[in-house]
Scaffold this motif. Structure first.
Motif, PDB file in Angstrom:
ATOM      1  N   ALA A  77      18.176 -25.554 -29.721  1.00  0.00           N
ATOM      2  CA  ALA A  77      16.813 -25.128 -30.031  1.00  0.00           C
ATOM      3  C   ALA A  77      16.779 -23.611 -29.954  1.00  0.00           C
ATOM      4  O   ALA A  77      17.647 -22.980 -29.326  1.00  0.00           O
ATOM      5  N   ARG A  78      15.780 -23.023 -30.611  1.00  0.00           N
ATOM      6  CA  ARG A  78      15.666 -21.565 -30.648  1.00  0.00           C
ATOM      7  C   ARG A  78      14.343 -21.113 -30.041  1.00  0.00           C
ATOM      8  O   ARG A  78      13.338 -21.815 -30.123  1.00  0.00           O
ATOM      9  N   PHE A  79      14.400 -19.948 -29.437  1.00  0.00           N
ATOM     10  CA  PHE A  79      13.220 -19.248 -28.932  1.00  0.00           C
ATOM     11  C   PHE A  79      12.398 -20.133 -27.980  1.00  0.00           C
ATOM     12  O   PHE A  79      11.215 -20.395 -28.197  1.00  0.00           O
ATOM     13  N   ILE A  80      13.079 -20.569 -26.950  1.00  0.00           N
ATOM     14  CA  ILE A  80      12.430 -21.397 -25.938  1.00  0.00           C
ATOM     15  C   ILE A  80      11.845 -20.500 -24.860  1.00  0.00           C
ATOM     16  O   ILE A  80      12.557 -19.695 -24.247  1.00  0.00           O
ATOM     17  N   ARG A  81      10.560 -20.658 -24.635  1.00  0.00           N
ATOM     18  CA  ARG A  81       9.862 -19.798 -23.681  1.00  0.00           C
ATOM     19  C   ARG A  81       9.917 -20.421 -22.286  1.00  0.00           C
ATOM     20  O   ARG A  81       9.530 -21.580 -22.097  1.00  0.00           O
ATOM     21  N   ILE A  82      10.391 -19.640 -21.345  1.00  0.00           N
ATOM     22  CA  ILE A  82      10.444 -20.057 -19.949  1.00  0.00           C
ATOM     23  C   ILE A  82       9.288 -19.384 -19.208  1.00  0.00           C
ATOM     24  O   ILE A  82       9.128 -18.158 -19.277  1.00  0.00           O
ATOM     25  N   VAL A  83       8.492 -20.185 -18.521  1.00  0.00           N
ATOM     26  CA  VAL A  83       7.336 -19.680 -17.788  1.00  0.00           C
ATOM     27  C   VAL A  83       7.574 -19.916 -16.305  1.00  0.00           C
ATOM     28  O   VAL A  83       7.794 -21.057 -15.875  1.00  0.00           O
ATOM     29  N   TYR A  84       7.567 -18.853 -15.546  1.00  0.00           N
ATOM     30  CA  TYR A  84       7.681 -18.978 -14.091  1.00  0.00           C
ATOM     31  C   TYR A  84       6.689 -18.023 -13.447  1.00  0.00           C
ATOM     32  O   TYR A  84       6.783 -16.815 -13.608  1.00  0.00           O
ATOM     33  N   ARG A  85       5.704 -18.583 -12.764  1.00  0.00           N
ATOM     34  CA  ARG A  85       4.605 -17.819 -12.208  1.00  0.00           C
ATOM     35  C   ARG A  85       3.980 -16.954 -13.311  1.00  0.00           C
ATOM     36  O   ARG A  85       3.538 -17.477 -14.330  1.00  0.00           O
ATOM     37  N   ASP A  86       3.943 -15.627 -13.136  1.00  0.00           N
ATOM     38  CA  ASP A  86       3.352 -14.756 -14.152  1.00  0.00           C
ATOM     39  C   ASP A  86       4.360 -14.285 -15.202  1.00  0.00           C
ATOM     40  O   ASP A  86       4.000 -13.544 -16.109  1.00  0.00           O
ATOM     41  N   LEU A  87       5.605 -14.718 -15.050  1.00  0.00           N
ATOM     42  CA  LEU A  87       6.669 -14.229 -15.936  1.00  0.00           C
ATOM     43  C   LEU A  87       6.831 -15.124 -17.154  1.00  0.00           C
ATOM     44  O   LEU A  87       6.852 -16.355 -17.039  1.00  0.00           O
ATOM     45  N   ILE A 188       8.526 -10.268  -9.419  1.00  0.00           N
ATOM     46  CA  ILE A 188       7.184 -10.581  -9.918  1.00  0.00           C
ATOM     47  C   ILE A 188       6.127 -10.001  -8.985  1.00  0.00           C
ATOM     48  O   ILE A 188       5.129  -9.417  -9.432  1.00  0.00           O
ATOM     49  N   ASP A 189       6.341 -10.145  -7.672  1.00  0.00           N
ATOM     50  CA  ASP A 189       5.382  -9.584  -6.711  1.00  0.00           C
ATOM     51  C   ASP A 189       5.303  -8.066  -6.848  1.00  0.00           C
ATOM     52  O   ASP A 189       4.203  -7.484  -6.839  1.00  0.00           O
ATOM     53  N   GLU A 190       6.468  -7.408  -6.993  1.00  0.00           N
ATOM     54  CA  GLU A 190       6.476  -5.955  -7.138  1.00  0.00           C
ATOM     55  C   GLU A 190       5.776  -5.530  -8.425  1.00  0.00           C
ATOM     56  O   GLU A 190       5.026  -4.543  -8.447  1.00  0.00           O
ATOM     57  N   ALA A 191       6.025  -6.277  -9.505  1.00  0.00           N
ATOM     58  CA  ALA A 191       5.415  -5.930 -10.783  1.00  0.00           C
ATOM     59  C   ALA A 191       3.898  -6.117 -10.730  1.00  0.00           C
ATOM     60  O   ALA A 191       3.141  -5.268 -11.232  1.00  0.00           O
ATOM     61  N   CYS A 192       3.425  -7.206 -10.138  1.00  0.00           N
ATOM     62  CA  CYS A 192       1.981  -7.435 -10.035  1.00  0.00           C
ATOM     63  C   CYS A 192       1.319  -6.330  -9.220  1.00  0.00           C
ATOM     64  O   CYS A 192       0.230  -5.848  -9.566  1.00  0.00           O
ATOM     65  N   SER A 193       1.986  -5.936  -8.134  1.00  0.00           N
ATOM     66  CA  SER A 193       1.446  -4.854  -7.310  1.00  0.00           C
ATOM     67  C   SER A 193       1.445  -3.537  -8.075  1.00  0.00           C
ATOM     68  O   SER A 193       0.477  -2.770  -8.026  1.00  0.00           O
ATOM     69  N   LEU A 194       2.536  -3.277  -8.799  1.00  0.00           N
ATOM     70  CA  LEU A 194       2.651  -2.040  -9.570  1.00  0.00           C
ATOM     71  C   LEU A 194       1.576  -1.960 -10.639  1.00  0.00           C
ATOM     72  O   LEU A 194       0.848  -0.961 -10.741  1.00  0.00           O
ATOM     73  N   PHE A 195       1.433  -3.009 -11.440  1.00  0.00           N
ATOM     74  CA  PHE A 195       0.552  -2.942 -12.599  1.00  0.00           C
ATOM     75  C   PHE A 195      -0.924  -3.061 -12.243  1.00  0.00           C
ATOM     76  O   PHE A 195      -1.786  -2.692 -13.033  1.00  0.00           O
ATOM     77  N   SER A 196      -1.213  -3.559 -11.058  1.00  0.00           N
ATOM     78  CA  SER A 196      -2.611  -3.638 -10.632  1.00  0.00           C
ATOM     79  C   SER A 196      -3.055  -2.379  -9.888  1.00  0.00           C
ATOM     80  O   SER A 196      -4.233  -2.216  -9.565  1.00  0.00           O
ATOM     81  N   GLY A 197      -2.115  -1.476  -9.615  1.00  0.00           N
ATOM     82  CA  GLY A 197      -2.430  -0.252  -8.899  1.00  0.00           C
ATOM     83  C   GLY A 197      -2.503   0.943  -9.822  1.00  0.00           C
ATOM     84  O   GLY A 197      -2.468   0.830 -11.050  1.00  0.00           O
TER      85      GLY A 197
END
Length: 485
Positions: A77-87, A188-197
């Motif tokens: 299959a092609r272009f399978i999207r993996i979703v994990y938490r906010d990622l 993911i935690d670091e990115a959420c903190s970064l982008f919300s600040g």
């Protein structure tokens, strides 16, 4: 919050870059490669995947599971999207095995650095119960030379190893990932903190100007407001990113002589401009009249469009040539479309003087390299083309080698920056096309343009390319003047 793998990749390089790109997502700039077909359509065709199931933009994890559950061992299959938490991260090609899954990553160049995002996807997939047991990369075969029709079967290579900077396959993906510390939850935690600040403070590092300057460089460091002797503009000196901000004149000069560019900058900070007249005279001593000034414009093709070309080869579509004569400057030029290589060569050989020095700016990374490629593609012209590149003299060397430095340069050595040191004429400001990127954009627009627009594009490209060789002339005259003073 929705995160993409690219957000986490940028965050590892520069938190400020990641924040700016996340909050101010822009449309993609002009693609580096000129491609008639999309990259995905090419590798899909090469490996017979046209009829395989594929995911869609915006798929949920449940959508991905439905596709994966429909596959039997050996099916893809092609272009399978993996979703994990906010990622959200996409695996371009996934194949079902008897005991798990194989993730296959098509890319232009299989850099070793790609192992990081591969591992991130693998861990995110594992958190969803998708066990990726094997990984491979699909990438362009740079030794492939097109003969007739494009052979997609030979265009790509497939390997479980990745390439170093010289395009040599080195370590396996598994071995590279074994040494990587990738924790999706922490990231993911670091990115959420970064982008919300708030936006992080700018920190000068090698990523800011690696290869070419980041598009945020000017705004991050307000270079327009900094004096030209600021240490942020220092070049080539090891450890320069750890230097405190201040004047280059305050540096310890011990050992700077071993780094000519930095030494010239240091000297200019003390006595601006810095001019090594004896060094300039030595550089000029083998120049022979008549002097000519040459500049090419080209486009880069990921996939070879014509016979004799390789992946990532360039196609020269234009040149400008100024030659000094007793009456003044003579000018000749060329513009072509499609497979204009032979016509380009013939016109070049007709117009370049048979003797004298040919001045080119940054020739080894540009014009000389292009001529060598043309000589390989058209061996019947190899000897006269070699005679041209052997008479070339690189006009950028006096500046890059610290023989001349003016603080107005602010660490930039492009022709457009340097020419302003020797003339009050705003050389490029009145042109519709101001730089090489705009020239490539205009060239790509030419194919689908109507006749009137085509004529305008040709005129604008001619004026731009002609201005480059005129700027080379002005720079050389400027250097000759300072040598005489």
């Amino acid at each position: 919050m929705m995160l993409h793998g690219s957000d986490l990749v940028r965050m590892q390089k520069c938190p400020r870059l990641a924040w700016l790109e996340y909050h101010h997502r822009q449309e993609s700039s002009l693609p580096f490669y000129n491609m008639e077909d999309s990259f995905s359509s090419l590798w899909t065709r090469a490996y017979g995947l046209q009829d395989t199931p594929r995911g869609q933009r915006g798929d949920s994890m449940e959508d991905s599971f439905r596709i994966l559950d429909s596959l039997a061992p050996g099916e893809s299959a092609r272009f399978i999207r993996i979703v994990y938490r906010d990622l959200r991260i996409t695996i371009p090609w996934i194949r079902k095995l008897e005991d798990g899954w194989e993730a296959i990553w098509p890319m232009f160049t299989a850099r070793e650095s790609e192992a990081w995002v591969m591992k991130l996807a693998r861990l995110a997939a594992a958190a969803n119960g998708i066990d990726i047991r094997r990984q491979e990369a699909v990438f362009l075969n740079r030794s492939y030379i097109r003969q007739g029709s494009l052979d997609t079967g030979k265009l790509f290579l497939k390997s479980d190893c990745l390439e170093n900077r010289k395009h040599h396959l080195t370590s396996s993906i598994e071995d590279l990932q074994a040494d990587l510390d990738v924790d999706p939850d922490r990231l993911i935690d670091e990115a959420c903190s970064l982008f919300s600040g708030p936006c992080p403070k700018a920190v000068n590092s090698r990523h800011c100007a690696l290869g070419k300057r980041c598009r945020h460089y000017e705004s991050c460091f307000r270079t327009d407001l900094r004096p030209g002797d600021d240490t942020i503009f220092l070049r080539t000196l090891p450890g320069r990113y750890s230097l405190p901000e201040g004047s280059m004149a305050d540096l310890d000069p011990a050992g700077l002589e071993n780094y000519p560019t930095a030494f010239g900058q240091y000297q200019a900070a003390r006595h601006n401009p810095w001019i090594d007249r004896e060094g300039l005279r030595q550089w000029m001593q083998d120049a022979v009249h008549p002097y000519s000034y040459l500049d090419f414009e080209w486009d880069t093709f990921a996939v070879p469009p014509y016979r004799g070309m390789k992946p990532a080869d360039v196609l020269c579509f234009q040149f400008s040539l100024h030659t000094e004569t007793e009456e003044g400057l003579d000018h000749a030029s060329f513009f072509g479309w499609g497979d204009c290589r032979r016509a380009f060569i013939q016109r070049l050989l007709e117009t370049v003087p048979k003797e004298g020095t040919i001045f080119v700016y940054n020739m080894e990374g540009a014009e000389a390299l292009r001529l060598r490629q043309l000589a390989r593609q058209f061996p019947e012209y190899a000897e006269p083309l070699q005679q041209i590149w052997e008479r070339m003299k690189d006009l950028s060397k006096p500046f890059e080698n610290g023989l001349y430095y003016n603080l107005r340069m602010k660490g930039r050595f492009s022709l457009k920056q340097v020419v302003t040191l020797f003339t009050d004429d705003p050389v490029y400001s009145s042109l519709a096309i101001h730089d090489g990127l705009q020239a490539v954009r205009a060239y790509r627009e030419y194919e689908t343009a109507d006749p009137g627009t085509r004529e305008r594009i040709m005129e604008e490209l001619d004026r731009y390319c002609q201005m480059d060789t005129y700027a080379e002339y002005l720079v050389l005259k400027g250097l000759e003047k300072v040598m005489e003073e």
